[in-house]
Design a protein around this motif. Structure first.
Motif, PDB file in Angstrom:
ATOM      1  N   SER A  23      39.431 -78.102 -87.228  1.00 59.11           N
ATOM      2  CA  SER A  23      38.485 -78.775 -86.342  1.00 59.11           C
ATOM      3  C   SER A  23      38.092 -80.147 -86.895  1.00 59.11           C
ATOM      4  CB  SER A  23      37.233 -77.916 -86.159  1.00 59.11           C
ATOM      5  OG  SER A  23      36.282 -78.570 -85.361  1.00 59.11           O
ATOM      6  N   ILE A  24      37.842 -80.225 -88.173  1.00 62.20           N
ATOM      7  CA  ILE A  24      37.504 -81.506 -88.806  1.00 62.20           C
ATOM      8  C   ILE A  24      38.672 -82.478 -88.664  1.00 62.20           C
ATOM      9  CG2 ILE A  24      37.028 -82.631 -91.027  1.00 62.20           C
ATOM     10  CD1 ILE A  24      35.545 -79.965 -91.767  1.00 62.20           C
ATOM     11  N   TRP A  25      39.867 -82.018 -88.965  1.00 64.11           N
ATOM     12  CA  TRP A  25      41.063 -82.868 -88.872  1.00 64.11           C
ATOM     13  C   TRP A  25      41.297 -83.309 -87.429  1.00 64.11           C
ATOM     14  CZ3 TRP A  25      45.691 -81.783 -86.311  1.00 64.11           C
ATOM     15  CH2 TRP A  25      46.712 -82.718 -86.529  1.00 64.11           C
ATOM     16  N   GLN A  26      41.173 -82.384 -86.472  1.00 63.90           N
ATOM     17  CA  GLN A  26      41.417 -82.719 -85.070  1.00 63.90           C
ATOM     18  C   GLN A  26      40.411 -83.742 -84.556  1.00 63.90           C
ATOM     19  OE1 GLN A  26      44.152 -81.609 -83.185  1.00 63.90           O
ATOM     20  NE2 GLN A  26      43.431 -83.354 -82.018  1.00 63.90           N
ATOM     21  N   SER A  27      39.147 -83.619 -84.931  1.00 61.27           N
ATOM     22  CA  SER A  27      38.139 -84.614 -84.536  1.00 61.27           C
ATOM     23  C   SER A  27      38.498 -85.981 -85.087  1.00 61.27           C
ATOM     24  CB  SER A  27      36.755 -84.202 -85.040  1.00 61.27           C
ATOM     25  OG  SER A  27      36.315 -83.032 -84.420  1.00 61.27           O
ATOM     26  N   HIS A  28      38.912 -86.016 -86.333  1.00 57.35           N
ATOM     27  CA  HIS A  28      39.315 -87.285 -86.956  1.00 57.35           C
ATOM     28  C   HIS A  28      40.487 -87.910 -86.198  1.00 57.35           C
ATOM     29  CE1 HIS A  28      40.375 -90.203 -90.029  1.00 57.35           C
ATOM     30  NE2 HIS A  28      41.602 -89.722 -90.004  1.00 57.35           N
ATOM     31  N   VAL A  29      41.491 -87.113 -85.890  1.00 53.51           N
ATOM     32  CA  VAL A  29      42.667 -87.601 -85.167  1.00 53.51           C
ATOM     33  C   VAL A  29      42.268 -88.106 -83.781  1.00 53.51           C
ATOM     34  CG1 VAL A  29      44.837 -86.869 -84.077  1.00 53.51           C
ATOM     35  CG2 VAL A  29      44.330 -86.217 -86.440  1.00 53.51           C
ATOM     36  N   PRO A  52      38.623 -91.410 -73.422  1.00 54.81           N
ATOM     37  CA  PRO A  52      38.425 -89.961 -73.389  1.00 54.81           C
ATOM     38  C   PRO A  52      37.159 -89.557 -74.139  1.00 54.81           C
ATOM     39  CG  PRO A  52      40.144 -90.530 -74.956  1.00 54.81           C
ATOM     40  CD  PRO A  52      39.779 -91.796 -74.243  1.00 54.81           C
ATOM     41  N   VAL A  53      36.469 -88.577 -73.584  1.00 54.83           N
ATOM     42  CA  VAL A  53      35.315 -87.980 -74.259  1.00 54.83           C
ATOM     43  C   VAL A  53      35.856 -86.981 -75.283  1.00 54.83           C
ATOM     44  CG1 VAL A  53      33.265 -86.548 -73.945  1.00 54.83           C
ATOM     45  CG2 VAL A  53      33.859 -88.269 -72.230  1.00 54.83           C
ATOM     46  N   ILE A  54      35.294 -87.012 -76.468  1.00 57.96           N
ATOM     47  CA  ILE A  54      35.776 -86.145 -77.541  1.00 57.96           C
ATOM     48  C   ILE A  54      34.750 -85.054 -77.816  1.00 57.96           C
ATOM     49  CG2 ILE A  54      36.428 -86.058 -79.977  1.00 57.96           C
ATOM     50  CD1 ILE A  54      37.358 -89.001 -79.614  1.00 57.96           C
ATOM     51  N   HIS A  55      35.236 -83.800 -77.854  1.00 58.05           N
ATOM     52  CA  HIS A  55      34.382 -82.648 -78.137  1.00 58.05           C
ATOM     53  C   HIS A  55      34.921 -81.920 -79.360  1.00 58.05           C
ATOM     54  CE1 HIS A  55      32.334 -83.015 -74.297  1.00 58.05           C
ATOM     55  NE2 HIS A  55      33.531 -83.158 -73.716  1.00 58.05           N
ATOM     56  N   ALA A  56      34.060 -81.654 -80.311  1.00 60.72           N
ATOM     57  CA  ALA A  56      34.454 -80.860 -81.477  1.00 60.72           C
ATOM     58  C   ALA A  56      34.586 -79.400 -81.054  1.00 60.72           C
ATOM     59  CB  ALA A  56      33.421 -80.996 -82.581  1.00 60.72           C
ATOM     60  N   SER A  57      35.571 -78.708 -81.605  1.00 57.67           N
ATOM     61  CA  SER A  57      35.816 -77.335 -81.176  1.00 57.67           C
ATOM     62  C   SER A  57      35.042 -76.301 -81.987  1.00 57.67           C
ATOM     63  CB  SER A  57      37.315 -77.031 -81.241  1.00 57.67           C
ATOM     64  OG  SER A  57      37.787 -77.223 -82.562  1.00 57.67           O
ATOM     65  N   THR A  58      34.546 -76.677 -83.157  1.00 64.25           N
ATOM     66  CA  THR A  58      33.771 -75.733 -83.976  1.00 64.25           C
ATOM     67  C   THR A  58      32.589 -76.459 -84.619  1.00 64.25           C
ATOM     68  OG1 THR A  58      34.925 -76.149 -86.067  1.00 64.25           O
ATOM     69  CG2 THR A  58      35.893 -74.487 -84.605  1.00 64.25           C
ATOM     70  N   PRO A  59      31.611 -75.713 -85.071  1.00 66.46           N
ATOM     71  CA  PRO A  59      30.457 -76.354 -85.721  1.00 66.46           C
ATOM     72  C   PRO A  59      30.777 -76.928 -87.104  1.00 66.46           C
ATOM     73  CG  PRO A  59      30.131 -73.967 -85.570  1.00 66.46           C
ATOM     74  CD  PRO A  59      31.401 -74.292 -84.849  1.00 66.46           C
ATOM     75  N   TYR A  60      31.991 -76.757 -87.589  1.00 64.55           N
ATOM     76  CA  TYR A  60      32.357 -77.317 -88.886  1.00 64.55           C
ATOM     77  C   TYR A  60      32.585 -78.821 -88.819  1.00 64.55           C
ATOM     78  CZ  TYR A  60      33.038 -72.412 -89.875  1.00 64.55           C
ATOM     79  OH  TYR A  60      32.838 -71.060 -90.000  1.00 64.55           O
ATOM     80  N   SER A  61      32.904 -79.319 -87.637  1.00 64.31           N
ATOM     81  CA  SER A  61      33.133 -80.749 -87.462  1.00 64.31           C
ATOM     82  C   SER A  61      31.802 -81.491 -87.476  1.00 64.31           C
ATOM     83  CB  SER A  61      33.842 -81.015 -86.138  1.00 64.31           C
ATOM     84  OG  SER A  61      33.917 -82.392 -85.897  1.00 64.31           O
ATOM     85  N   TYR A  63      31.047 -83.834 -85.738  1.00 66.60           N
ATOM     86  CA  TYR A  63      30.756 -84.274 -84.382  1.00 66.60           C
ATOM     87  C   TYR A  63      30.245 -83.149 -83.492  1.00 66.60           C
ATOM     88  CZ  TYR A  63      33.563 -88.001 -86.258  1.00 66.60           C
ATOM     89  OH  TYR A  63      34.049 -88.986 -87.060  1.00 66.60           O
ATOM     90  N   TRP A  64      30.110 -81.945 -84.037  1.00 59.87           N
ATOM     91  CA  TRP A  64      29.662 -80.786 -83.264  1.00 59.87           C
ATOM     92  C   TRP A  64      28.272 -81.048 -82.694  1.00 59.87           C
ATOM     93  CZ3 TRP A  64      31.461 -76.426 -81.240  1.00 59.87           C
ATOM     94  CH2 TRP A  64      30.564 -75.436 -80.888  1.00 59.87           C
ATOM     95  N   GLY A  65      28.130 -80.902 -81.393  1.00 60.69           N
ATOM     96  CA  GLY A  65      26.838 -81.030 -80.756  1.00 60.69           C
ATOM     97  C   GLY A  65      26.341 -82.455 -80.556  1.00 60.69           C
ATOM     98  N   LEU A  66      27.115 -83.439 -80.973  1.00 60.41           N
ATOM     99  CA  LEU A  66      26.691 -84.819 -80.793  1.00 60.41           C
ATOM    100  C   LEU A  66      27.093 -85.326 -79.409  1.00 60.41           C
ATOM    101  CD1 LEU A  66      27.586 -86.490 -84.214  1.00 60.41           C
ATOM    102  CD2 LEU A  66      25.374 -85.666 -83.428  1.00 60.41           C
ATOM    103  N   LEU A  67      26.257 -86.191 -78.862  1.00 62.61           N
ATOM    104  CA  LEU A  67      26.539 -86.801 -77.567  1.00 62.61           C
ATOM    105  C   LEU A  67      27.665 -87.810 -77.713  1.00 62.61           C
ATOM    106  CD1 LEU A  67      25.681 -87.268 -74.600  1.00 62.61           C
ATOM    107  CD2 LEU A  67      24.128 -89.027 -75.472  1.00 62.61           C
TER     108      LEU A  67
END
Length: 94
Positions: A23-29, A52-61, A63-67
């Motif tokens: 999840s961390i890697w995917q958010s970065h990419v 594109p709007v980016i959504h983190a897939s897990t709370p480990y990222s 970006y989780w929960g950020l607008l």
């Protein structure tokens, strides 16, 4: 019994580690790809950007929960600030 509990905990930890790291890697990419698209659009002379709007897939990222980008209006946070940061006229999410 202790070894079974330890094995279950080890497997649960390993699965969390793998999904969290991904999840961390995917958010970065995703953010790097969006930034590359911004620079390419600006180089091509585009001033009104659809990104594109980016959504983190897990709370480990981080970006989780950020607008992220607003998909309805260009004159709201963070769209205005992203446009200003990159030197675009407007930014809207899709």
């Amino acid at each position: 019994m202790k070894s079974v509990s330890l094995s279950v905990l080890t497997v649960a930890f390993a699965l969390s580690l793998i999904s969290g790291t991904y999840s961390i890697w995917q958010s970065h990419v995703d953010f790097k790809m969006r930034e590359t698209a911004i620079y390419a659009a600006l180089e091509a002379g585009e001033r009104d950007l659809r990104l594109p709007v980016i959504h983190a897939s897990t709370p480990y990222s981080a970006y989780w929960g950020l607008l992220d980008l607003n998909t309805e209006q260009t004159d709201t946070w963070p769209n205005l600030h992203i446009a200003d940061y990159y030197g675009a006229d407007t930014v809207i999410g899709y």
